[in-house]
Motif scaffolding. Structure first.
Motif, PDB file in Angstrom:
ATOM      1  N   SER A 194       0.832  -1.206   0.000  1.00 36.31           N
ATOM      2  CA  SER A 194       0.000   0.000   0.000  1.00 36.31           C
ATOM      3  C   SER A 194       0.864   1.253   0.000  1.00 36.31           C
ATOM      4  O   SER A 194       0.455   2.294  -0.526  1.00 36.31           O
ATOM      5  N   GLN A 195       2.037   1.182   0.585  1.00 36.40           N
ATOM      6  CA  GLN A 195       2.945   2.330   0.587  1.00 36.40           C
ATOM      7  C   GLN A 195       3.243   2.804  -0.833  1.00 36.40           C
ATOM      8  O   GLN A 195       3.492   3.984  -1.059  1.00 36.40           O
ATOM      9  N   ARG A 196       3.230   1.882  -1.780  1.00 33.44           N
ATOM     10  CA  ARG A 196       3.537   2.246  -3.166  1.00 33.44           C
ATOM     11  C   ARG A 196       2.295   2.466  -4.006  1.00 33.44           C
ATOM     12  O   ARG A 196       2.324   3.229  -4.967  1.00 33.44           O
ATOM     13  N   TYR A 197       1.190   1.804  -3.666  1.00 33.44           N
ATOM     14  CA  TYR A 197       0.079   1.756  -4.617  1.00 33.44           C
ATOM     15  C   TYR A 197      -1.269   2.259  -4.131  1.00 33.44           C
ATOM     16  O   TYR A 197      -2.205   2.316  -4.925  1.00 33.44           O
ATOM     17  N   ILE A 198      -1.419   2.617  -2.876  1.00 32.57           N
ATOM     18  CA  ILE A 198      -2.733   3.056  -2.424  1.00 32.57           C
ATOM     19  C   ILE A 198      -3.162   4.278  -3.246  1.00 32.57           C
ATOM     20  O   ILE A 198      -2.369   5.192  -3.480  1.00 32.57           O
ATOM     21  N   SER A 199      -4.415   4.285  -3.723  1.00 31.86           N
ATOM     22  CA  SER A 199      -4.803   5.337  -4.666  1.00 31.86           C
ATOM     23  C   SER A 199      -6.242   5.813  -4.514  1.00 31.86           C
ATOM     24  O   SER A 199      -6.683   6.670  -5.273  1.00 31.86           O
ATOM     25  N   SER A 200      -6.970   5.274  -3.542  1.00 30.87           N
ATOM     26  CA  SER A 200      -8.381   5.643  -3.432  1.00 30.87           C
ATOM     27  C   SER A 200      -8.913   5.217  -2.074  1.00 30.87           C
ATOM     28  O   SER A 200      -8.377   4.299  -1.443  1.00 30.87           O
ATOM     29  N   ASP A 201      -9.972   5.893  -1.635  1.00 30.53           N
ATOM     30  CA  ASP A 201     -10.601   5.479  -0.377  1.00 30.53           C
ATOM     31  C   ASP A 201     -11.717   4.466  -0.633  1.00 30.53           C
ATOM     32  O   ASP A 201     -12.480   4.140   0.263  1.00 30.53           O
ATOM     33  N   GLU A 202     -11.798   3.972  -1.868  1.00 31.89           N
ATOM     34  CA  GLU A 202     -12.882   3.065  -2.236  1.00 31.89           C
ATOM     35  C   GLU A 202     -12.438   1.611  -2.349  1.00 31.89           C
ATOM     36  O   GLU A 202     -13.231   0.752  -2.740  1.00 31.89           O
ATOM     37  N   LEU A 203     -11.179   1.320  -2.005  1.00 30.49           N
ATOM     38  CA  LEU A 203     -10.671  -0.056  -2.083  1.00 30.49           C
ATOM     39  C   LEU A 203     -10.457  -0.614  -0.680  1.00 30.49           C
ATOM     40  O   LEU A 203     -10.316   0.147   0.290  1.00 30.49           O
ATOM     41  N   PRO A 204     -10.378  -1.941  -0.558  1.00 30.76           N
ATOM     42  CA  PRO A 204     -10.244  -2.557   0.767  1.00 30.76           C
ATOM     43  C   PRO A 204      -8.977  -2.170   1.532  1.00 30.76           C
ATOM     44  O   PRO A 204      -8.960  -2.258   2.768  1.00 30.76           O
ATOM     45  N   ASP A 205      -7.919  -1.757   0.838  1.00 33.43           N
ATOM     46  CA  ASP A 205      -6.696  -1.384   1.555  1.00 33.43           C
ATOM     47  C   ASP A 205      -6.956  -0.163   2.446  1.00 33.43           C
ATOM     48  O   ASP A 205      -6.461  -0.086   3.581  1.00 33.43           O
ATOM     49  N   TYR A 206      -7.734   0.796   1.947  1.00 33.05           N
ATOM     50  CA  TYR A 206      -8.066   1.980   2.742  1.00 33.05           C
ATOM     51  C   TYR A 206      -8.849   1.575   3.995  1.00 33.05           C
ATOM     52  O   TYR A 206      -8.543   2.023   5.110  1.00 33.05           O
ATOM     53  N   LYS A 207      -9.854   0.721   3.808  1.00 38.21           N
ATOM     54  CA  LYS A 207     -10.683   0.288   4.941  1.00 38.21           C
ATOM     55  C   LYS A 207      -9.829  -0.449   5.967  1.00 38.21           C
ATOM     56  O   LYS A 207      -9.963  -0.210   7.178  1.00 38.21           O
ATOM     57  N   TYR A 208      -8.934  -1.329   5.507  1.00 41.84           N
ATOM     58  CA  TYR A 208      -8.103  -2.096   6.423  1.00 41.84           C
ATOM     59  C   TYR A 208      -7.218  -1.155   7.248  1.00 41.84           C
ATOM     60  O   TYR A 208      -7.119  -1.289   8.480  1.00 41.84           O
ATOM     61  N   ILE A 209      -6.567  -0.208   6.593  1.00 43.24           N
ATOM     62  CA  ILE A 209      -5.649   0.695   7.300  1.00 43.24           C
ATOM     63  C   ILE A 209      -6.409   1.569   8.288  1.00 43.24           C
ATOM     64  O   ILE A 209      -5.956   1.810   9.410  1.00 43.24           O
ATOM     65  N   ARG A 210      -7.591   2.054   7.888  1.00 42.65           N
ATOM     66  CA  ARG A 210      -8.389   2.902   8.778  1.00 42.65           C
ATOM     67  C   ARG A 210      -8.808   2.147  10.042  1.00 42.65           C
ATOM     68  O   ARG A 210      -8.841   2.715  11.141  1.00 42.65           O
ATOM     69  N   LEU A 211      -9.107   0.848   9.904  1.00 41.05           N
ATOM     70  CA  LEU A 211      -9.538   0.043  11.053  1.00 41.05           C
ATOM     71  C   LEU A 211      -8.365  -0.493  11.867  1.00 41.05           C
ATOM     72  O   LEU A 211      -8.552  -0.920  13.016  1.00 41.05           O
ATOM     73  N   HIS A 212      -7.174  -0.486  11.284  1.00 42.00           N
ATOM     74  CA  HIS A 212      -6.008  -1.086  11.958  1.00 42.00           C
ATOM     75  C   HIS A 212      -4.814  -0.135  11.925  1.00 42.00           C
ATOM     76  O   HIS A 212      -3.722  -0.474  11.482  1.00 42.00           O
ATOM     77  N   ARG A 213      -5.039   1.068  12.436  1.00 41.65           N
ATOM     78  CA  ARG A 213      -3.977   2.077  12.425  1.00 41.65           C
ATOM     79  C   ARG A 213      -2.783   1.652  13.280  1.00 41.65           C
ATOM     80  O   ARG A 213      -1.632   1.821  12.868  1.00 41.65           O
ATOM     81  N   VAL A 214      -3.044   1.110  14.460  1.00 40.36           N
ATOM     82  CA  VAL A 214      -1.944   0.726  15.365  1.00 40.36           C
ATOM     83  C   VAL A 214      -1.094  -0.353  14.715  1.00 40.36           C
ATOM     84  O   VAL A 214       0.145  -0.282  14.724  1.00 40.36           O
ATOM     85  N   ARG A 215      -1.744  -1.350  14.132  1.00 39.81           N
ATOM     86  CA  ARG A 215      -1.017  -2.440  13.488  1.00 39.81           C
ATOM     87  C   ARG A 215      -0.208  -1.912  12.294  1.00 39.81           C
ATOM     88  O   ARG A 215       0.945  -2.301  12.086  1.00 39.81           O
ATOM     89  N   THR A 216      -0.797  -1.001  11.534  1.00 42.16           N
ATOM     90  CA  THR A 216      -0.101  -0.438  10.380  1.00 42.16           C
ATOM     91  C   THR A 216       1.104   0.376  10.822  1.00 42.16           C
ATOM     92  O   THR A 216       2.205   0.256  10.247  1.00 42.16           O
ATOM     93  N   ASP A 217       0.935   1.192  11.859  1.00 43.82           N
ATOM     94  CA  ASP A 217       2.054   2.008  12.351  1.00 43.82           C
ATOM     95  C   ASP A 217       3.164   1.141  12.933  1.00 43.82           C
ATOM     96  O   ASP A 217       4.354   1.458  12.802  1.00 43.82           O
ATOM     97  N   SER A 218       2.791   0.044  13.584  1.00 43.51           N
ATOM     98  CA  SER A 218       3.823  -0.833  14.157  1.00 43.51           C
ATOM     99  C   SER A 218       4.642  -1.514  13.060  1.00 43.51           C
ATOM    100  O   SER A 218       5.822  -1.805  13.240  1.00 43.51           O
ATOM    101  N   LEU A 219       4.024  -1.738  11.918  1.00 42.08           N
ATOM    102  CA  LEU A 219       4.712  -2.394  10.809  1.00 42.08           C
ATOM    103  C   LEU A 219       5.512  -1.409   9.968  1.00 42.08           C
ATOM    104  O   LEU A 219       6.652  -1.696   9.564  1.00 42.08           O
ATOM    105  N   LEU A 220       4.937  -0.205   9.738  1.00 41.82           N
ATOM    106  CA  LEU A 220       5.555   0.739   8.804  1.00 41.82           C
ATOM    107  C   LEU A 220       6.161   1.978   9.464  1.00 41.82           C
ATOM    108  O   LEU A 220       6.846   2.747   8.801  1.00 41.82           O
ATOM    109  N   GLY A 221       5.872   2.171  10.753  1.00 41.50           N
ATOM    110  CA  GLY A 221       6.430   3.333  11.434  1.00 41.50           C
ATOM    111  C   GLY A 221       5.341   4.283  11.895  1.00 41.50           C
ATOM    112  O   GLY A 221       4.259   4.358  11.303  1.00 41.50           O
ATOM    113  N   GLN A 222       5.655   5.039  12.946  1.00 44.60           N
ATOM    114  CA  GLN A 222       4.693   5.955  13.526  1.00 44.60           C
ATOM    115  C   GLN A 222       4.204   6.969  12.492  1.00 44.60           C
ATOM    116  O   GLN A 222       4.985   7.590  11.789  1.00 44.60           O
TER     117      GLN A 222
END
Length: 398
Positions: A194-222
């Motif tokens: 997603s760091q390279r390709y996220i492009s819209s708020d209408e795909l599942p990657d956006y929904k996943y990141i919005r619901l799992h901010r802590v997990r995303t930050d722990s993996l990719l950085g604060q």
């Protein structure tokens, strides 16, 4: 007689290798010939007014190693702009100048690259086109088109496309996130892509990141999750500005209003501007530039004028009213202390207006000022503009 035949064979072999054996004919006949030869087709897009092409033909194509490799491994075809069949090939495969496209015998693209090539650089690219990875990419393209969309396959396909055919990656990534479950996002760490390709708020990657901010930050950085969500919002606005339906843009603006993007007024102004330009709503565009409420969204009058003129140039707008307004803005800024960028932009606007002599005059003035200010640098951009306008004149004299 044997001696004569031997010398004849040696002479013909030598002659065959002293130049690239470009073939002629329709695309279908050339593909049939390539199939019979058991070799891929190598299309070379060129034109008599293409400077880099001429340079390659004078240098690169005369190197023995290049001649030998192309003749032994490809069926080479010169797709010339001036030739009817060559122009058809250029349009079919959307070829720039100069460009090279490697095709299999069915006409499918295997490999594409563009720009001036040295002998060594060309050989690297051509060898790459024949690599096992390139053949695997072709196989995976076929599987993808036939409906294979399981996550492990799509991940492998994406990784290979990143190396071999980047233009395909957005489509593969979109299918990947649409095929993935939440467990897949965790198992394969898909937010890394997603760091390279996220492009819209209408795909599942956006929904996943919005619901799992802590997990995303722990993996990719604060702060990574918010940055990705912001990028998705920018992508949504960009996509909406390219729709003819105004309602789509209005919905995107509503999303912007509740987002955490900073400087929302400026973003709204730029998106509106993009929408007017893309949809050629030039009357609305010019009206908006006189609307104080719209102008208030911008950061400064000069920024607004510069963005308007820059868009006019980049989008090659030829509407007389738009060109006149853009030239008026740039001339006002130039009168207040013109610089090389503004002189160059005036040249481009005059060129779009069809005023070739005025355009050349501005380019030459910009060239002179640049060399006075930075004598240790070469103004390649301005030189290219001058070369292009002269080439255009040679093709279609005034």
């Amino acid at each position: 007689m044997s001696i004569i035949l031997l010398w004849s064979l040696i002479a013909s072999t030598s002659e065959a290798q002293d130049h690239i054996r470009f073939q002629k004919g329709s695309l279908s006949s050339l593909l049939n010939f390539a199939k019979a030869e058991g070799k891929p087709l190598l299309l070379y897009a060129t034109s008599k007014w293409c400077g880099p092409c001429l340079k390659m033909e004078q240098r690169t194509f005369r190197e023995d190693s290049v001649i030998r490799f192309i003749n032994e491994n490809f069926v080479p075809v010169k797709a010339a702009y001036e030739d009817a069949e060559g122009l058809k090939m250029q349009k079919k495969y959307k070829m720039a100048l100069p460009a090279f496209v490697v095709l299999d015998h069915t006409g499918e693209e295997l490999f594409t690259f563009a720009g001036f090539q040295t002998g060594a650089g060309l050989l690297v690219k051509l060898r790459e086109s024949r690599s096992p990875e390139q053949r695997m990419l072709k196989k995976m393209e076929t599987q993808f088109a036939s409906g294979r969309h399981d996550v492990p396959f799509l991940l492998d396909y994406l990784k290979l496309a990143e190396k071999r055919k980047p233009a395909m990656t957005a489509e593969i990534y979109k299918k990947l996130v649409m095929s993935a479950s939440e467990a897949d996002f965790v198992r394969y760490s898909l937010v890394k892509y997603s760091q390279r390709y996220i492009s819209s708020d209408e795909l599942p990657d956006y929904k996943y990141i919005r619901l799992h901010r802590v997990r995303t930050d722990s993996l990719l950085g604060q702060g990574a999750s918010q940055n990705l969500l912001n990028r998705a919002m920018y992508g949504t606005l960009y996509n909406a500005s390219r729709q003819s339906d105004r309602a789509v843009l209005d919905r995107a603006m509503e999303k912007l209003a509740i987002s955490q993007l900073p400087d929302q007024n400026s973003i709204k102004w730029q998106t509106e501007l993009d929408y007017y330009f893309h949809n050629k709503q030039y009357n609305n565009l010019l009206k908006s530039l006189e609307d104080t409420s719209f102008l208030a969204l911008g950061k400064s009058p000069d920024e607004i004028r510069n963005a308007f003129a820059t868009n006019t140039v980049l989008r090659k707008v030829t509407d007389p009213k738009v060109l006149a307004s853009a030239m008026g803005y740039v001339k006002n800024m130039a009168d207040a202390g013109g610089n090389v960028q503004q002189l160059t932009m005036l040249g481009q606007l005059e060129q779009l207006s069809g005023n070739r002599a005025k355009a050349i005059s501005y380019y030459e003035q910009a060239l002179s000022d640049f060399r006075k200010q930075r004598p240790d640098q070469e103004p390649l951009g301005i030189l290219n503009l001058l070369e292009d306008i002269k080439n255009d004149h040679e093709k279609s004299p005034d």
